[in-house]
Design a protein around this motif. Sequence first.
Motif, mmCIF file in Angstrom:
data_model
loop_
_atom_site.group_PDB
_atom_site.id
_atom_site.type_symbol
_atom_site.label_atom_id
_atom_site.label_comp_id
_atom_site.label_asym_id
_atom_site.label_seq_id
_atom_site.Cartn_x
_atom_site.Cartn_y
_atom_site.Cartn_z
ATOM 1 N N LEU A 1 2.106 12.195 4.700
ATOM 2 C CA LEU A 1 1.043 11.352 5.251
ATOM 3 C C LEU A 1 0.519 11.909 6.573
ATOM 4 O O LEU A 1 1.262 12.496 7.347
ATOM 5 C CB LEU A 1 1.568 9.930 5.475
ATOM 6 C CG LEU A 1 2.072 9.224 4.233
ATOM 7 C CD1 LEU A 1 2.691 7.903 4.585
ATOM 8 C CD2 LEU A 1 0.928 9.038 3.257
ATOM 9 N N ARG A 2 -0.736 11.682 6.848
ATOM 10 C CA ARG A 2 -1.344 12.085 8.119
ATOM 11 C C ARG A 2 -1.399 10.871 9.037
ATOM 12 O O ARG A 2 -1.842 9.803 8.629
ATOM 13 C CB ARG A 2 -2.740 12.608 7.874
ATOM 14 C CG ARG A 2 -2.740 13.867 7.011
ATOM 15 C CD ARG A 2 -4.113 14.410 6.936
ATOM 16 N NE ARG A 2 -4.546 14.760 8.284
ATOM 17 C CZ ARG A 2 -4.892 15.980 8.654
ATOM 18 N NH1 ARG A 2 -4.888 16.946 7.784
ATOM 19 N NH2 ARG A 2 -5.283 16.220 9.892
ATOM 20 N N HIS B 1 -2.020 6.478 7.362
ATOM 21 C CA HIS B 1 -2.928 6.388 6.215
ATOM 22 C C HIS B 1 -2.290 7.027 5.002
ATOM 23 O O HIS B 1 -1.636 8.060 5.103
ATOM 24 C CB HIS B 1 -4.239 7.121 6.514
ATOM 25 C CG HIS B 1 -4.998 6.522 7.640
ATOM 26 N ND1 HIS B 1 -5.989 5.603 7.459
ATOM 27 C CD2 HIS B 1 -4.905 6.706 8.973
ATOM 28 C CE1 HIS B 1 -6.487 5.248 8.620
ATOM 29 N NE2 HIS B 1 -5.839 5.901 9.563
ATOM 30 N N LEU B 2 -2.480 6.420 3.876
ATOM 31 C CA LEU B 2 -2.074 6.979 2.592
ATOM 32 C C LEU B 2 -3.328 7.019 1.724
ATOM 33 O O LEU B 2 -3.919 5.970 1.451
ATOM 34 C CB LEU B 2 -0.993 6.115 1.948
ATOM 35 C CG LEU B 2 -0.466 6.555 0.596
ATOM 36 C CD1 LEU B 2 0.125 7.958 0.661
ATOM 37 C CD2 LEU B 2 0.582 5.575 0.103
ATOM 38 N N ASP B 3 -3.761 8.227 1.357
ATOM 39 C CA ASP B 3 -5.001 8.376 0.591
ATOM 40 C C ASP B 3 -6.165 7.638 1.246
ATOM 41 O O ASP B 3 -6.857 6.838 0.618
ATOM 42 C CB ASP B 3 -4.821 7.884 -0.853
ATOM 43 C CG ASP B 3 -3.810 8.719 -1.614
ATOM 44 O OD1 ASP B 3 -3.713 9.930 -1.328
ATOM 45 O OD2 ASP B 3 -3.112 8.148 -2.469
ATOM 46 N N GLN B 4 -6.344 7.849 2.540
ATOM 47 C CA GLN B 4 -7.444 7.268 3.321
ATOM 48 C C GLN B 4 -7.342 5.759 3.526
ATOM 49 O O GLN B 4 -8.235 5.147 4.094
ATOM 50 C CB GLN B 4 -8.814 7.611 2.705
ATOM 51 C CG GLN B 4 -9.050 9.100 2.510
ATOM 52 C CD GLN B 4 -8.999 9.872 3.817
ATOM 53 O OE1 GLN B 4 -9.474 9.415 4.837
ATOM 54 N NE2 GLN B 4 -8.374 11.054 3.789
ATOM 55 N N THR B 5 -6.263 5.127 3.049
ATOM 56 C CA THR B 5 -6.080 3.686 3.202
ATOM 57 C C THR B 5 -5.057 3.437 4.293
ATOM 58 O O THR B 5 -3.947 3.975 4.241
ATOM 59 C CB THR B 5 -5.574 3.058 1.888
ATOM 60 O OG1 THR B 5 -6.513 3.367 0.855
ATOM 61 C CG2 THR B 5 -5.430 1.549 2.021
ATOM 62 N N GLN C 1 6.351 12.003 2.219
ATOM 63 C CA GLN C 1 5.152 11.746 1.418
ATOM 64 C C GLN C 1 3.942 12.554 1.891
ATOM 65 O O GLN C 1 2.870 12.456 1.292
ATOM 66 C CB GLN C 1 4.802 10.250 1.472
ATOM 67 C CG GLN C 1 5.911 9.343 1.005
ATOM 68 C CD GLN C 1 6.232 9.536 -0.459
ATOM 69 O OE1 GLN C 1 5.338 9.662 -1.284
ATOM 70 N NE2 GLN C 1 7.513 9.602 -0.782
ATOM 71 N N ARG D 1 0.813 -1.220 0.000
ATOM 72 C CA ARG D 1 0.000 0.000 0.000
ATOM 73 C C ARG D 1 0.847 1.271 0.000
ATOM 74 O O ARG D 1 0.301 2.363 0.071
ATOM 75 C CB ARG D 1 -0.909 0.007 1.219
ATOM 76 C CG ARG D 1 -1.914 -1.121 1.209
ATOM 77 C CD ARG D 1 -2.782 -1.062 2.430
ATOM 78 N NE ARG D 1 -3.670 -2.219 2.498
ATOM 79 C CZ ARG D 1 -4.363 -2.540 3.573
ATOM 80 N NH1 ARG D 1 -4.297 -1.790 4.660
ATOM 81 N NH2 ARG D 1 -5.135 -3.601 3.569
#
Length: 184
Positions: free
Chosen positions: A123-124, A154-158, A121, A98
Amino acid sequence: MRDVQHERAPALPDDVTWRLFALLVRRAPGVTELVEDLLGRPVRARLVGGAELPRIAPPGLTRLATTGPVLRRHVLLTDSLPPHLPVAVSWSVVVPDRLPATVAGALRSGGEPLDRLLAQQGLRWTSRPVAEASTRFRWAPPGSRLVEQARVVHLDQTPVATTLDEIPFLAPRDADATLLPITG
């Protein structure tokens, strides 16, 4: 450089100082950057354990919504000045598929902490504190409290990883002030 041989052992922080420190750790984007800011210099990272697990029996890792593969890592962060004492510990369980290929490759091949690699990146992270040390921080006074923080990255909500960082109270200091073990 300061003469540190005649300094007394640091005192334990009072409750207000401790609460402010815990809040600072919880609000920091990652433990590596925080410790470097507090020390005023870079920290060294060393991978002390890790493995890639191809499959995890159902139900798998529910927080990460996966049954594998996952990469398990244990990274020790140490002061960059001798005697290179540990200043924080970071564990992570990562779903490498992911992540961007460059980050996944760097995690598989090196000892850089996950937060340092992922900070680039944007990321949050979400986090919550826990509380008990797994590594002896010889520079911290006996009875020092610890902030242990679990995060889901999470990366793009994933969700891509779960990390666990430990850091005892570390007062900001001059960049040339060596951390020394407490003796006696």
